[in-house]
Design an enzyme around this catalytic site. Structure first.
Site: not given
Length: 309
Positions: A13, A107-110, A137, A141, A180, A203
């Site tokens: 979802r 995962g994530s690019s972070c 986070y 990951k 994001h 910001w």
């Protein structure tokens, strides 16, 4: 994957999971299984074990995660590391125990060091310190990647990992504090347009560079890799191009049709200066994105208006 194979999409979802689920349906996969977080709490070890024992999925897309932008990551640091570690520990381990044929961990690019060379190559993982605002986070990951590698090394499991760049698209999160940057800007410009506000405050300095991939393209890449890649090393998924947040803001302003001013609040943090993925490995495997940023933002804005207006 066979068209009638039993495929579990964890997190169906969310933006990523729903994109994968919809893409699988579109491609003719007929035996998809899902559970909402109310039906199955993936942090609950016993519940996840019972689910795998009963359903016996053959393939797993692990897209379930607790996600958010800079504010959410920095505010709910304990939640982000605990929830994500618990989810992936349970799903990966039960996939091993119940002999899942193949699992993909997203995962994530972070995960990359804050000041890693650009563009980000897969081998730069663990070569420097992380961006402090999303470190919990990112560590979760990284643990997921290493867990997949460990189960492959010890047990021969075909568990692969992919690292998407910044994502946006259908079914995105537009929460005013926890979203994001791209969806947050869509909402902010739309609301400013509706209210006739004279300015939108953003910001940071606007100088950080970011890369953005439309969710449908990510889903296409994930299914492609599930069918064509069995390597140990994770694979970056992105477009290989980036732009300044300032330029993104002006592009979204134009697409939304907002006519006021943009002001940058330089007292607020910028986050990582640049996060551009090196996608040469992905391109060498035969996959490239199809949806341009301008086209994708238009699609995302239409989706936002359908859901929130």
């Amino acid at each position: 994957m066979e068209k009638d194979a039993k495929i579990y999409v964890a997190g169906h979802r969310g933006m990523v999971g729903s994109a994968i689920y919809n893409h699988l349906q579109k491609e003719g996969y007929t035996n998809l299984i899902t559970r909402t977080s109310q039906e199955l709490d993936l942090r609950n070890q016993a519940a996840v074990e019972e689910f795998f024992r009963t359903e016996k999925p053959e393939y797993v897309f692990l897209a379930a995660a607790k996600v958010g932008g800079i504010v959410a990551n920095n505010t709910y640091r304990a939640d982000f590391i605990y929830d994500n570690l618990a989810i992936q520990n349970n799903v990966i381990h039960q996939s091993f125990k119940h002999k899942v044929r193949k699992l993909m961990f997203l995962g994530s690019s972070c995960i990359y060091p804050k000041f890693a060379p650009q563009p980000l190559k897969e081998e730069y993982l663990l070569t420097g310190t992380l961006e402090p605002t999303n470190e919990p986070y990112a560590i979760a990951k990284i643990a997921g990647i290493k867990m997949c590698e460990a189960y492959r090394a010890q047990y021969g499991c075909n568990f692969i990992s992919v690292m998407p760049t910044n994502l946006y698209g259908y079914n995105d999160n537009y929460h005013p504090e926890n979203s994001h940057v791209l969806p947050a800007l869509i909402r902010r410009f739309h609301e400013a347009k509706e209210k006739g506000a004279p300015e939108v405050v953003i910001w940071g300095t606007g100088t950080p560079l970011r890369e953005f991939l439309f969710s449908s393209d990510l889903a296409d890449a994930c299914v492609f890799l599930m069918n064509h890649y069995d390597g140990e090393q994770f694979v970056n998924i992105g477009v290989g191009e980036d732009l300044r947040i300032k330029d993104l803001a002006y592009l979204i302003k134009e697409i939304v049709g907002y006519e006021g001013d943009i002001t940058f609040d330089t007292s607020k943090p910028d986050g990582t200066p640049r996060k551009l993925m090196d996608v040469s490995k992905l391109h060498s495997l035969g996959w490239k994105h199809k949806i341009s940023l301008r086209e994708g933002i238009k699609l995302a804005y239409e989706d936002f208006k359908k859901k929130y207006c």
